[in-house]
Scaffold this motif. Structure first.
Motif, short mmCIF file in Angstrom:
data_model
loop_
_atom_site.label_atom_id
_atom_site.label_comp_id
_atom_site.label_asym_id
_atom_site.label_seq_id
_atom_site.Cartn_x
_atom_site.Cartn_y
_atom_site.Cartn_z
N VAL A 117 0.85 -1.18 0.00
CA VAL A 117 0.00 0.00 0.00
C VAL A 117 0.89 1.24 0.00
CG1 VAL A 117 -1.80 -1.21 1.24
CG2 VAL A 117 -0.14 0.14 2.51
N ASP A 127 -3.63 2.31 -4.76
CA ASP A 127 -4.26 2.02 -3.47
C ASP A 127 -5.75 1.73 -3.64
OD1 ASP A 127 -1.93 2.22 -2.13
OD2 ASP A 127 -2.36 4.10 -1.11
N ARG A 157 -7.44 -1.77 -2.49
CA ARG A 157 -8.53 -1.88 -1.51
C ARG A 157 -9.57 -2.89 -1.98
NH1 ARG A 157 -7.86 3.84 -1.40
NH2 ARG A 157 -6.93 4.54 0.55
N GLU A 158 -9.96 -2.77 -3.25
CA GLU A 158 -10.95 -3.70 -3.80
C GLU A 158 -10.39 -5.12 -3.82
OE1 GLU A 158 -12.20 -2.36 -7.61
OE2 GLU A 158 -12.88 -0.39 -6.89
N TYR A 166 -8.04 -6.45 -1.83
CA TYR A 166 -7.93 -7.01 -0.50
C TYR A 166 -9.29 -7.44 0.03
CZ TYR A 166 -3.09 -5.30 0.00
OH TYR A 166 -1.75 -5.09 -0.14
N GLN A 167 -10.31 -6.62 -0.21
CA GLN A 167 -11.64 -6.98 0.28
C GLN A 167 -12.15 -8.26 -0.37
OE1 GLN A 167 -14.32 -3.58 0.06
NE2 GLN A 167 -13.89 -3.17 2.21
N PHE A 199 -6.04 2.82 5.13
CA PHE A 199 -6.23 1.56 4.43
C PHE A 199 -6.94 0.54 5.31
CE2 PHE A 199 -5.18 -1.91 1.61
CZ PHE A 199 -5.03 -1.30 0.38
N ASP A 237 -10.59 1.51 5.65
CA ASP A 237 -11.33 1.33 4.40
C ASP A 237 -11.57 -0.15 4.09
OD1 ASP A 237 -11.39 4.03 4.09
OD2 ASP A 237 -9.86 4.13 2.52
N VAL A 238 -10.57 -0.97 4.36
CA VAL A 238 -10.65 -2.38 3.96
C VAL A 238 -11.36 -3.22 5.01
CG1 VAL A 238 -9.34 -4.46 3.39
CG2 VAL A 238 -8.63 -2.24 2.47
#
Length: 304
Positions: A103, A110, A114-115, A117-118, A144, A147-148
């Motif tokens: 990250v 980034d 994020r998408e 990792y989710q 991060f 958000d995640v």
């Protein structure tokens, strides 16, 4: 992700023969189901995600912990711009490490990460999030993480925050290389850094582990924390992949005890769901711990 399982029982009949002996009171179909579920426990494939900025030492850390080399270490360019699934094998046991892109490289990246990792969180048994001890701030990680993880709908895997490269903590020249220990002043500064990271990320200080690969510092403690945080079924299958020096009594005792507990849970669940009279169900429950003790006594056979 589809878990892979090996027909371990057929390759190693002697250990399973002892268990079959204790299962002789079970109806044939139930006995076969139990053996199949036990086989799934023995051959479970843990999935561990490795997260953090580029340059924090993710690959070096993994290479220090595990028997196989994970990723070529490159101090100039990120070696993990795309997720790298590394499937390690030792005997009949497999371990998947997902080395995720770092990250903080750019705003555009980034957002993509994020998408990514989710999407991948649901398949992780454990996340190792690596921080660099001499970084001054962790605003990127804080944002991060919120958000995640905070927005993830579903069970969140355990996260261990690793404060890496603590040998660089000021005054760096005081690191005691022969004893692999920080000086008193460095130890004070490391503790202060732990407290600061915990406050900024709003996480428990106990979840932040200071380590140093180069300084050979507290890697055994990290492995012990990993074994404790992994789900029960993932603990024992991790052990064969560890470097021998990290297969401590604490690690082995925790893993073997958890394996016995997992066997009890599996047997009890199968008995409870079986279409049996209550009298028969009670009788089978009575021998559950005998079967589990037998499986536990064979821990070294399965995972040693």
């Amino acid at each position: 992700m589809t878990r892979r399982f090996t027909l371990y029982a057929y390759k190693h009949p002697s250990g399973y023969a002892l268990i079959r002996r204790h299962l002789r009171r079970y109806p044939h179909a139930l006995r076969q189901h139990l053996l199949q579920e036990l086989n799934r426990l023995v051959t479970y494939e843990p999935v561990i995600g490795i997260m953090g900025k580029t340059g924090v030492g993710k690959s070096s850390l993994c290479n220090a912990l595990f028997r196989s080399e994970i990723c070529a270490v490159n101090a100039v360019e990120a070696c993990t711009r795309q997720p790298q699934r590394v499937r390690l094998r030792f005997g009949q046991h497999y371990l998947t490490l997902v080395d995720l892109p770092g990250v903080g490289e750019s705003v555009t990246r980034d957002g993509e990460y994020r998408e990514l990792y989710q999407r991948m969180l649901s398949e992780m048994d454990l996340v190792l999030w690596v921080l660099k001890a001499d970084d001054r701030a962790f605003a990127v990680e804080e944002q991060f993480y919120q958000d995640v993880f905070a927005q993830f709908r579903g069970p969140i895997p355990p996260v261990l925050w690793i404060l890496n490269q603590v040998d660089k903590t000021e005054p760096a020249e005081q690191w005691r290389w022969l004893s692999a220990q920080p000086s008193a002043l460095q130890a004070e500064h490391i503790a202060q850094k732990q407290q600061a990271v915990a406050r900024q990320l709003q996480i428990a200080e106990i979840d932040i582990l200071p380590v140093s690969v180069r300084g050979r510092y507290r890697l055994s403690r990290l492995v012990e924390a990993m074994i404790t945080r992994l789900p029960k079924q993932a603990r024992s299958p991790l052990v064969p992949h560890l470097q021998n020096r990290y297969r401590t009594d604490t690690v082995i005792n925790t893993a073997s005890s958890s394996f016995g507990d997992a066997v009890v849970e599996v047997i009890d669940n199968i008995i409870d769901l079986a279409p049996l009279p209550q009298v028969a169900r009670t009788a089978l429950h009575a021998v559950t711990h005998t079967v589990a003790r037998t499986a536990g006594s064979l821990w070294g056979f399965f995972f040693g």
